[in-house]
Enzyme design. Structure first.
Site, short mmCIF file in Angstrom:
data_model
loop_
_atom_site.label_atom_id
_atom_site.label_comp_id
_atom_site.label_asym_id
_atom_site.label_seq_id
_atom_site.Cartn_x
_atom_site.Cartn_y
_atom_site.Cartn_z
N ASP A 123 0.87 -1.17 0.00
CA ASP A 123 0.00 0.00 0.00
C ASP A 123 0.91 1.23 0.00
O ASP A 123 2.15 1.12 0.05
CB ASP A 123 -0.96 -0.03 1.19
CG ASP A 123 -2.17 0.88 0.97
OD1 ASP A 123 -2.09 1.78 0.11
OD2 ASP A 123 -3.20 0.69 1.63
C1 BGC Z 1 -5.19 3.06 0.33
C2 BGC Z 1 -5.34 2.02 -0.76
C3 BGC Z 1 -5.22 2.67 -2.11
C4 BGC Z 1 -3.92 3.41 -2.19
C5 BGC Z 1 -3.66 4.04 -3.54
C6 BGC Z 1 -4.00 3.97 0.11
O1 BGC Z 1 -4.02 5.03 0.99
O2 BGC Z 1 -5.08 2.41 1.56
O3 BGC Z 1 -6.57 1.36 -0.62
O4 BGC Z 1 -5.33 1.70 -3.11
O5 BGC Z 1 -3.93 4.43 -1.20
O6 BGC Z 1 -4.47 5.11 -3.77
#
Ligand code: BGC
Length: 744
Positions: free
Chosen positions: A308
């Site tokens: 993530d």
């Molecule tokens: C979130 C993810 C997301 C990623 C990219 C993160 O803050 O937890 O779910 O896919 O950002 O945008």
């Protein structure tokens, strides 16, 4: 009394029948495409170490735009730096019109294709989690929590199809969806992104999304990848706050959290994103147990594992789980990540080179990740079709797609209370529409719409209706007025508000939560916020029929409001056609058929899912599966083909008659639960094993069936994930009927 567990016998049985305990994924060796493998190996053999590390690096578009935001204006120097200097192979996130997306991605891809030695196309990632939500004027579906209340996998499948058609032509090949976290903690600020609290509902909804999204003929020659996220245990932090520690026993992990990921992997999901939080004291990103033992070995995942956002660094900065980024990187690589969503720094590239030079990471470990990434690029057809396809981008926000979003909302909104006021009749001539979401598009679309926290009002589609405007359209013969909510801290204004509302025949009041994302939605109290309570209280004083619409991402406590209102609807964040869907339900054009995919709690300190243990108690405001209709359904004649199962390869067929005994046509969700009467590892009071939604005309009766297959319905995993079936008694339950049977 139960006899002793027959785990070993069962295992032998599965081995003999060659039923894998954890089934192999479709993307495992049996499905190997030799031409893809060959091309991947040839390319890999031609790459330098720096080029390989670049493939493992994902950068946010905001790092290469002119103003450093997600707006799609390219800074060509910065793009060249990323691609030519650091060999970056993947980017993510942006927002804009489809025309801007097409130009932006064409320009970025062109640099990768035309200006690099090996012309490897870029993988572009996006969070299209409720439709093409980062594209102006596209189709924004209800968020997943609402969608799952449809209990209809075809609704999810249609949402996936529309999203794919609106996303693929823009060159956005990789979607960070679906969220497969099981939403059993109502405090967690990402609950609305989940398919609710039940593992099987999450699993089947996720499967429907992935199957349709990754195998969508209408977008050929482009192919898309879904991403099952966030692996694993993210959704139940002890504090309820985002990205805070979770303590989950291994047995619970396998029983409640693994099933959605198992379904996703068995259905060929190409990528998995890791949980930002820590589970049992280990940040998931450095957990060899989660990423290797469970994900790779037990679940057989062979696709790409992505971190993530900035999460390798968060091992240091958020978890204090490593001394520095280098140590964290080594741990994350050893655990099994393939791609690092670094977002805005290139430290990773340098650190990886050092780790290889120091002999801490063998180059063959890097090859394993790059192989998976290149394979994904080949499988998606990116080498042949790296650019957006403008001529295919004409369907964005088409009426057909918007109707699909409306249908989804109409099938998902849950009627929680109705003392007869709904559907509205000619008695209510003057109606006031009020509350925080009465005249807003943003509140209906929720967060992750054009912006992470939801774009400002003006950016939402011009032709989108608010609840107020949709009411006016639907009821041209009635007087519909939008009554603005007063300052909730001003007593006199509240008194005036009550007086104003008293002039109407009925009040439609929206209560709930403004959009929020991730940690921005952390709360200390599950009660509805005090300001909204005051507004609701003032509305309740006017002593007119009160219809409450819940626009919220999680079940905020509303006991008093429910007691003192005449009708209550849960809409969650119902999306671009949410207003039309709600109004059709208010008018009776649509008979509501949603059922709660989560428990609506009554008490802030007692929130348990419906599949709690016997020693716990379940006192919700509304239970899981609850939902009313404008008609009535009765269940009769629950029958079992046998009451004894002599071995795990036998099945019992259960059937029940369901009749629409009311005056309106309607849809009914049949929820089949099984209870294992006694368990050595204590069993939940009941578990949903199968669901089905059917349409019944007024007076019509249908017989529905459910096959009880011991492996799927009677077994549970032990602390090593090995399925166990204990001999003894079970109960099957459907609506108010139940029957017992034995496994001997
Ligand atoms: C979130 C993810 C997301 C990623 C990219 C993160 O803050 O937890 O779910 O896919 O950002 O945008």
């Amino acid at each position: 009394m139960k006899q002793k567990s027959i785990t070993i016998l069962l295992l032998l049985f599965f081995i003999l029948l060659q039923i894998p305990v954890f089934s192999q994924s479709k993307n495992s060796t049996s499905a190997v495409n030799y031409s893809v493998e060959k091309k991947t190996e040839d390319l890999l053999a031609a790459m330098t170490l720096e080029e390989k590390i670049g493939q493992m690096t994902q950068i946010c578009f905001s790092t290469i735009t002119l103003d450093g935001t997600k707006n799609l204006d390219l800074n060509v120097d910065l793009v060249r730096k990323a691609i030519l200097e650091y060999h970056v192979g993947s980017f993510l996130s942006g927002t804009g019109s489809k025309e801007k997306w097409i130009k932006f991605i064409t320009d970025v891809q062109r640099i990768a294709i035309e200006e690099t030695r090996l012309s490897i196309p870029l993988l572009i990632g996006i969070d299209h989690i409720h439709g093409a939500n980062y594209v102006d004027n596209a189709t924004y579906f209800p968020h997943n929590l609402t969608l799952s209340c449809s209990f209809d996998t075809s609704v999810i499948s249609n949402a996936a199809l529309v999203t794919a058609i609106e996303t693929a032509p823009l060159g956005l090949i990789w979607n960070f969806a679906p969220v497969l976290d099981v939403g059993m903690n109502p405090y967690w600020p990402r609950l609305y992104e989940t398919f609710g609290e039940d593992p099987i509902v999450c699993a089947k909804m996720g499967k429907a999304f992935i199957n349709r999204y990754q195998n969508c003929n209408s977008i050929q020659p482009v192919k898309l990848s879904a991403c099952a996220k966030h692996f694993i245990g993210y959704s139940n932090p002890k504090s309820g706050w985002d990205r805070t520690p979770a303590e989950i026993s291994r047995q619970k992990l396998y029983e409640d959290y693994v099933p959605p990921f198992r379904y996703a992997i068995d259905n060929g999901v190409k990528s998995v994103m890791i949980n930002s939080g820590e589970v049992n004291g280990i940040p998931a990103h450095r957990s060899k147990f989660l990423l290797d033992t469970v994900l790779r070995q037990k679940l057989g995942f062979t696709g790409v594992v992505i971190t993530d956002i900035k999460d390798v660094l968060k091992i240091v900065e958020m978890h204090a789980g490593a001394h520095n980024e280098k140590e964290a990187t080594l741990a994350a690589i050893n655990a099994g990540i393939d791609m690092n969503m670094v977002c805005n720094t290139y430290n990773f590239c340098q650190i990886m080179k050092e780790l290889v030079a120091e002999g801490k990471i063998p180059e063959k470990r890097i090859d394993a990740s790059v192989r998976r990434i290149l394979r994904m690029k080949y499988e998606l057809g990116l080498f042949k079709n790296p650019y957006p396809i403008p001529e295919k981008a004409s369907h964005t926000g088409s009426e057909k797609h918007l109707k699909a979003a409306q249908h989804a909302a109409e099938n998902s909104i849950v009627l929680l209370k109705n003392n007869g006021v709904l559907p509205l009749t000619s008695k209510q001539q003057k109606i006031a529409v009020t509350g925080f979401a009465a005249n807003s598009k943003k509140m209906l679309n929720g967060a992750w719409t054009l912006e992470w926290l939801g774009a400002e009002e003006e950016r939402h589609p011009k032709n989108m209706q608010t609840l107020y405007s949709a009411m006016k359209n639907e009821f041209p013969d009635k007087t519909i007025k939008w009554v603005k909510t007063p300052d909730a801290d001003n007593k006199n204004a509240l008194i005036d508000f009550t007086k104003q509302l008293a002039q109407y025949d009925a009040i439609v009041l929206t209560v709930g939560e403004k959009p929020y994302s991730e940690f921005k939605g952390n709360i200390n109290d599950l009660n509805l916020c005090p300001k909204q309570q005051k507004i609701a209280h003032a509305a309740m004083q006017c002593e007119k029929p009160l219809i409450v619409i819940l626009i919220e991402g999680r079940p905020r406590l509303i006991n008093n409001i429910v007691n003192q209102s005449d009708a209550v609807l849960f809409a969650g964040y119902p999306g671009v056609r949410g207003a039309e869907a709600l109004v059709n339900i208010l008018s009776g054009t649509v008979n509501p058929s949603g059922r709660l995919s989560f428990t609506y709690p009554k008490y802030p300190a007692h929130c348990v899912p419906y599949y709690h243990k016997h020693s716990d108690k379940y006192h919700p405001l509304f239970p899981f599966g609850y939902g009313l209709s404008y008609t009535n359904f009765t269940y009769s004649n629950l029958t079992l083909s046998d009451t004894v199962l002599l071995s795990a390869d036998k099945t019992i067929i259960a059937s029940v008659n369901v009749k629409n005994t009311g005056k309106n046509d309607g849809k009914e969700t049949i929820l089949w639960y099984i209870s294992d009467k006694v368990g050595k590892i204590t069993r939940p009071v009941k578990q949903l094993k199968h669901f089905e939604k059917i349409t019944l005309k007024a007076g019509e009766e249908k017989t529905v069936f459910f096959r009880i297959n011991p492996m799927e319905t009677l077994s549970y995993p032990d602390q090593n994930g090995i399925p166990v079936i204990e001999k003894g008694g079970f109960t099957i339950q459907v609506e108010n009927l139940q029957k017992s049977f034995n496994f001997k």
